[in-house]
Design an enzyme around this catalytic site. Sequence first.
Site, PDB file in Angstrom:
ATOM      1  N   LYS A 146       0.813  -1.224   0.000  1.00 12.91           N
ATOM      2  CA  LYS A 146       0.000   0.000   0.000  1.00 12.91           C
ATOM      3  C   LYS A 146       0.846   1.275   0.000  1.00 12.91           C
ATOM      4  O   LYS A 146       0.417   2.300  -0.520  1.00 12.91           O
ATOM      5  CB  LYS A 146      -0.954   0.002   1.195  1.00 12.91           C
ATOM      6  CG  LYS A 146      -2.085  -0.999   1.035  1.00 12.91           C
ATOM      7  CD  LYS A 146      -3.089  -0.941   2.165  1.00 12.91           C
ATOM      8  CE  LYS A 146      -4.179  -1.975   1.916  1.00 12.91           C
ATOM      9  NZ  LYS A 146      -5.265  -1.887   2.870  1.00 12.91           N
ATOM     10  N   ASP A 179      -9.913   2.779   2.040  1.00 11.73           N
ATOM     11  CA  ASP A 179      -9.968   2.123   3.357  1.00 11.73           C
ATOM     12  C   ASP A 179     -10.556   3.042   4.429  1.00 11.73           C
ATOM     13  O   ASP A 179     -11.219   2.578   5.358  1.00 11.73           O
ATOM     14  CB  ASP A 179      -8.560   1.715   3.813  1.00 11.73           C
ATOM     15  CG  ASP A 179      -8.031   0.513   3.050  1.00 11.73           C
ATOM     16  OD1 ASP A 179      -8.852  -0.341   2.650  1.00 11.73           O
ATOM     17  OD2 ASP A 179      -6.799   0.422   2.860  1.00 11.73           O
ATOM     18  N   VAL A 218      -2.317  -0.274   7.039  1.00 10.98           N
ATOM     19  CA  VAL A 218      -3.711   0.188   7.052  1.00 10.98           C
ATOM     20  C   VAL A 218      -3.985   1.167   8.207  1.00 10.98           C
ATOM     21  O   VAL A 218      -4.993   1.872   8.221  1.00 10.98           O
ATOM     22  CB  VAL A 218      -4.679  -1.024   7.092  1.00 10.98           C
ATOM     23  CG1 VAL A 218      -4.750  -1.658   8.463  1.00 10.98           C
ATOM     24  CG2 VAL A 218      -6.073  -0.631   6.623  1.00 10.98           C
ATOM     25  N   ARG A 235       4.240  -4.233  18.368  1.00 12.60           N
ATOM     26  CA  ARG A 235       5.340  -5.091  18.833  1.00 12.60           C
ATOM     27  C   ARG A 235       6.682  -4.390  18.638  1.00 12.60           C
ATOM     28  O   ARG A 235       7.502  -4.345  19.533  1.00 12.60           O
ATOM     29  CB  ARG A 235       5.275  -6.413  18.059  1.00 12.60           C
ATOM     30  CG  ARG A 235       6.334  -7.402  18.415  1.00 12.60           C
ATOM     31  CD  ARG A 235       6.157  -8.655  17.602  1.00 12.60           C
ATOM     32  NE  ARG A 235       6.276  -8.394  16.157  1.00 12.60           N
ATOM     33  CZ  ARG A 235       6.252  -9.330  15.235  1.00 12.60           C
ATOM     34  NH1 ARG A 235       6.096 -10.595  15.575  1.00 12.60           N
ATOM     35  NH2 ARG A 235       6.366  -9.021  13.950  1.00 12.60           N
TER      36      ARG A 235
HETATM   37  P1  ATR Z   1       3.363  -3.995   7.119  1.00 12.63           P
HETATM   38  O1  ATR Z   1       4.008  -3.821   8.466  1.00 12.63           O
HETATM   39  O2  ATR Z   1       4.302  -4.457   6.056  1.00 12.63           O
HETATM   40  O3  ATR Z   1       2.493  -2.864   6.705  1.00 12.63           O
HETATM   41  P2  ATR Z   1       1.076  -5.352   7.938  1.00 12.63           P
HETATM   42  O4  ATR Z   1       0.605  -6.742   7.699  1.00 12.63           O
HETATM   43  O5  ATR Z   1       0.224  -4.217   7.536  1.00 12.63           O
HETATM   44  O6  ATR Z   1       2.469  -5.256   7.254  1.00 12.63           O
HETATM   45  O7  ATR Z   1       1.427  -5.198   9.451  1.00 12.63           O
HETATM   46  C1  ATR Z   1       1.570  -6.275  10.242  1.00 12.63           C
HETATM   47  C2  ATR Z   1       1.349  -5.813  11.666  1.00 12.63           C
HETATM   48  O8  ATR Z   1       1.161  -6.974  12.474  1.00 12.63           O
HETATM   49  C3  ATR Z   1       2.542  -5.070  12.228  1.00 12.63           C
HETATM   50  O9  ATR Z   1       2.068  -4.082  13.119  1.00 12.63           O
HETATM   51  C4  ATR Z   1       3.278  -6.182  12.967  1.00 12.63           C
HETATM   52  O10 ATR Z   1       4.103  -5.774  14.020  1.00 12.63           O
HETATM   53  P3  ATR Z   1       5.645  -5.439  13.757  1.00 12.63           P
HETATM   54  O11 ATR Z   1       5.681  -4.048  13.254  1.00 12.63           O
HETATM   55  O12 ATR Z   1       6.274  -5.608  15.100  1.00 12.63           O
HETATM   56  O13 ATR Z   1       6.142  -6.448  12.767  1.00 12.63           O
HETATM   57  C5  ATR Z   1       2.120  -6.961  13.513  1.00 12.63           C
HETATM   58  N1  ATR Z   1       2.479  -8.329  13.863  1.00 12.63           N
HETATM   59  C6  ATR Z   1       2.778  -9.343  13.029  1.00 12.63           C
HETATM   60  N2  ATR Z   1       3.037 -10.469  13.725  1.00 12.63           N
HETATM   61  C7  ATR Z   1       2.879 -10.150  15.041  1.00 12.63           C
HETATM   62  C8  ATR Z   1       2.991 -10.888  16.272  1.00 12.63           C
HETATM   63  N3  ATR Z   1       3.290 -12.181  16.277  1.00 12.63           N
HETATM   64  N4  ATR Z   1       2.732 -10.237  17.420  1.00 12.63           N
HETATM   65  C9  ATR Z   1       2.417  -8.922  17.427  1.00 12.63           C
HETATM   66  N5  ATR Z   1       2.290  -8.175  16.311  1.00 12.63           N
HETATM   67  C10 ATR Z   1       2.520  -8.775  15.130  1.00 12.63           C
END
Ligand code: ATR
Length: 264
Positions: free
Chosen positions: A65, A101, A129, A150
Amino acid sequence: MKKFLVIGNPIEHSLSPKLQNYWMKKNNINGLYKKKKLNDNELENLVSDIRNKNLIGVNVTVPFKRKIISYIDELEPSAEKTQSVNTIYLKSNKVVGQNTDIDGFERALKFTKFETSGKKIFILGAGGVVPSIITALNKMKASTITISNRTRQKADDLKNLFKNIKIVDWGNIPDFDIIINSTSVGLNKNDVINLDFSNVGKNKMFYDLIYNPKETNFLKSAKKQGNFTENGKMMFIYQASSAFKIWHGIEPEINDEVIKFIDQ
Ligand code: ATR
């Protein structure tokens, strides 16, 4: 035949083709909407396909995005503000990025009938998002918006776009009326968010942006505790309907039949 795509990685879970093809059929439009898993190095060619009219429209999902922005010609104000594009089309020979969105989330939250104005909001996650969610919540006059991610730095970075948000460390649960899961935890049926909600009480709104699976563990345990729950299905439908309107100039009907069709 008009061709459309949703791009992402992963993309298997996307129900966009199902819904967009359904609406095209209902409106007698000769078109085909498919999903495609892409890699970063394929984004430029994808945009060329729109410029050459091989594709009439594209939806963009995780993780593109924001990344797609450097390849397109113009951003609508909503996409500019959030630095997030989920809908692309050609306007006066320019490839334009739009964000549906924001509208989708606003309409979906209104659909729950749970009051947002003056309420305390807690958002889990800081991914692509989230700027759209914050924009919608600001429009709806939420009183406070707190974010926890996280990886704290990513939440801190959101403060550059939105001065009014608060950030807490992962593991802290502030007082809230509405909590929104925007993390990807729950996309796999057995995923569990490693946070303890046992003390938050009841009658809060637990909103999960995930719509497939229908009920994540986040929603399951909230419901057991006596809270209201809602998955991301209506947001998905509303953002899709705004994209449909942009591409076809027709507001597609959202009724029980559509909602049930998406559930199947
Ligand atoms: P992007 O970060 O590329 O935009 P996203 O799918 O929109 O991808 O975001 C995934 C979100 O889920 C992020 O906030 C991610 O946290 P991190 O920034 O620490 O990676 C969160 N996320 C994914 N797996 C997680 C987990 N096991 N526990 C907590 N948060 C998680």
